[in-house]
Design an enzyme around this catalytic site. Sequence first.
Site, PDB file in Angstrom:
ATOM      1  N   ALA A  15       0.835  -1.209   0.000  1.00 14.51           N
ATOM      2  CA  ALA A  15       0.000   0.000   0.000  1.00 14.51           C
ATOM      3  C   ALA A  15       0.868   1.257   0.000  1.00 14.51           C
ATOM      4  O   ALA A  15       0.635   2.194  -0.761  1.00 14.51           O
ATOM      5  CB  ALA A  15      -0.923   0.005   1.229  1.00 14.51           C
ATOM      6  N   CYS A 131       3.240   6.720  11.288  1.00 15.66           N
ATOM      7  CA  CYS A 131       2.354   7.656  10.579  1.00 15.66           C
ATOM      8  C   CYS A 131       1.621   8.612  11.513  1.00 15.66           C
ATOM      9  O   CYS A 131       1.314   9.746  11.128  1.00 15.66           O
ATOM     10  CB  CYS A 131       1.367   6.908   9.696  1.00 15.66           C
ATOM     11  N   GLN A 158      -7.586   8.038  13.634  1.00 11.98           N
ATOM     12  CA  GLN A 158      -6.715   7.391  12.670  1.00 11.98           C
ATOM     13  C   GLN A 158      -7.481   6.641  11.587  1.00 11.98           C
ATOM     14  O   GLN A 158      -8.406   5.898  11.874  1.00 11.98           O
ATOM     15  CB  GLN A 158      -5.797   6.406  13.387  1.00 11.98           C
ATOM     16  N   GLY A 162      -4.038   3.065   7.751  1.00 17.66           N
ATOM     17  CA  GLY A 162      -2.885   2.870   8.629  1.00 17.66           C
ATOM     18  C   GLY A 162      -2.677   1.401   8.964  1.00 17.66           C
ATOM     19  O   GLY A 162      -1.583   0.999   9.339  1.00 17.66           O
ATOM     20  N   HIS A 256      -4.836  10.722   8.744  1.00 18.97           N
ATOM     21  CA  HIS A 256      -4.931  10.731  10.202  1.00 18.97           C
ATOM     22  C   HIS A 256      -5.157  12.171  10.664  1.00 18.97           C
ATOM     23  O   HIS A 256      -4.517  13.099  10.158  1.00 18.97           O
ATOM     24  CB  HIS A 256      -3.611  10.255  10.838  1.00 18.97           C
TER      25      HIS A 256
END
Lengths: 350, 350
Positions: A15, A131, A158, A162, A256
């Site tokens: 990803a 992240c 979030q 993630g 996020h």
Amino acid sequence: MTVRPTLAVVGATGAVGTVLLRLLSQRADIWGDIRLIASPRSAGRKLAVRGEEVEVVALSEAAFDGVDIALFDVPDEVAAQWAPVAVARGAVVVDNSGAFRREPDVPLVVPEVNPYAARRRPRGIVASPNCTTLSMIVALGALHAEFGLRDLVASSYQAVSGAGRAGVETLRRQLSLVAGTELGTGPGDVRRAVGDDTGPFPEPVALNVVPWAGTPCDDGWSSEEMKVREETRRVLGLPRLPVAVTCVRVPVVTVHSVTVHARFENEVTVDRAREILATAPGVVLCDDPAAGEFPTPADVVGTDPTWVGRLRRALDDPTALELFVCGDNLRKGSALNTAQIAELVAGEPV
Amino acid sequence: MTVRPTLAVVGATGAVGTVLLRLLSQRADIWGDIRLIASPRSAGRKLAVRGEEVEVVALSEAAFDGVDIALFDVPDEVAAQWAPVAVARGAVVVDNSGAFRREPDVPLVVPEVNPYAARRRPRGIVASPNCTTLSMIVALGALHAEFGLRDLVASSYQAVSGAGRAGVETLRRQLSLVAGTELGTGPGDVRRAVGDDTGPFPEPVALNVVPWAGTPCDDGWSSEEMKVREETRRVLGLPRLPVAVTCVRVPVVTVHSVTVHARFENEVTVDRAREILATAPGVVLCDDPAAGEFPTPADVVGTDPTWVGRLRRALDDPTALELFVCGDNLRKGSALNTAQIAELVAGEPV
């Protein structure tokens, strides 16, 4: 480096790898060869980068021959095993996993905040933060440089990406099951509708928020919360900074968001904070709520900067600021920061 | 009151009114007549309460004749106009709007926290707090009684039903448009898909979080944030308590969640905090993250208590606790608290 350096992307089919190839195609092209490396089962696939199709090669020692800088976007255990191999073959490794972030002899770098730290890398490895840390650290670093950060309370919102592709697929599957229904009003109705398969999350994430990310640590903390605390301290160079974070997953695909309550050494003014954020590299100030202006994930997705809105001074503490920060967790939150570190290393004087 | 008192429900057909009628059917039945009052266009409708069909009567002065206690679940301006009318006709008013919450001669009451405050009501009106305040105040009140609250930082994850039926319909409509798509990954794709009609919210709420609730106040604060600050101070009897809140809307139908960072007068222990929360009336402690136990809206919806999980002591401050709190915004967050206040008033010694 005098000739154009060779870059390797390890985990090119994941990803984050996918976003990284897109970024490398958009950013100033300083690279010679770009080599795409992935697990043996992805070898032979062709992926587009800089407008060309490049064949993916299998991860092996020889794959690193001639590589100057290797970007790793792979699980922790793969990074732990293969980063030293790449270094032994002569590459500088920029690692996006959690494998090296806590090692004292591996710098943890955010180019807008502590670029100098990338120069000292005794193990040949530079780590990129988690992240969630990256969603807020550029804005926080700019304010810290002026005001001196004294302590930090943060809560995250979030995105499911993630947790990788599985996180996105889980939300999409669950949304298909709950959309068009009257769910969300009765005890357990969402849970019954989405079934037991909650994917990488401990609870349903559609029509829900889940106050947990990562694995359990001591005293009730999650690994994600501990990462944000430790990494914020490392990047800002404040090893004893008080940091209290609660990490919560929300049904957003990408970006996020973080609410930040930051106390500084001395009294602060919103006007000066605005000036700082309006001119800080990598930050966009989007803050006029009376005119409907504040960042949201829907607007921020696909963009590079850290977006800051809802800037206020605490009503009861003239040394504290409140902000709402959004960052694309797949761009600045991972792929972009590693690309920036690689460019920083590539640009070092020989 | 020696005979069973007559209760009026003003706004019986609204989102909160509907929940209130269900609650009145489930709770111990202390009432004589229950009279249902709504706007003239709803008059004549029949609604079920305590297993009987009751005809809705139009709001008028005469509608309050013989009423002992009147619960108001109507917009601020309707409450401002009609609550004094009900009082003039002899009723005690329990008001769930924002019309009287800031009035010094109207007590703001949460029965688990400050029941005694309901006794002194010079204007004959008792106010019930905003749903976001109510999501956390019972747990916070229990901890304050033991430890003494010194300051508070909170971030909300607010359900769309906090904006009434229109909020729920807006989320459902937007979810139908985004479910089954690849949306949420590209700039502006969610906004284009849901169109310009964002209902009562300033931005799309599906696949998004929106850091705004209410109307603009001074210095960038929202009215929702100011309410939480002022009402928390009033209910806890701490008029100078430092409170820093950021209110954020999330794509959840019902149940508000809040992350709380609370500092107390002295050092606290998690063990003692656990004992307090495990025995506090109206609180359920649900806190074993290693076993997957923490509250989420999907589990809490339709229940009465305030659910508390993720209890930790701040790592850098032995006087501070972190918690994640969930409360059904239509039950304890509004209808339930007003029903409890009414029962409190009805149970007063003559």
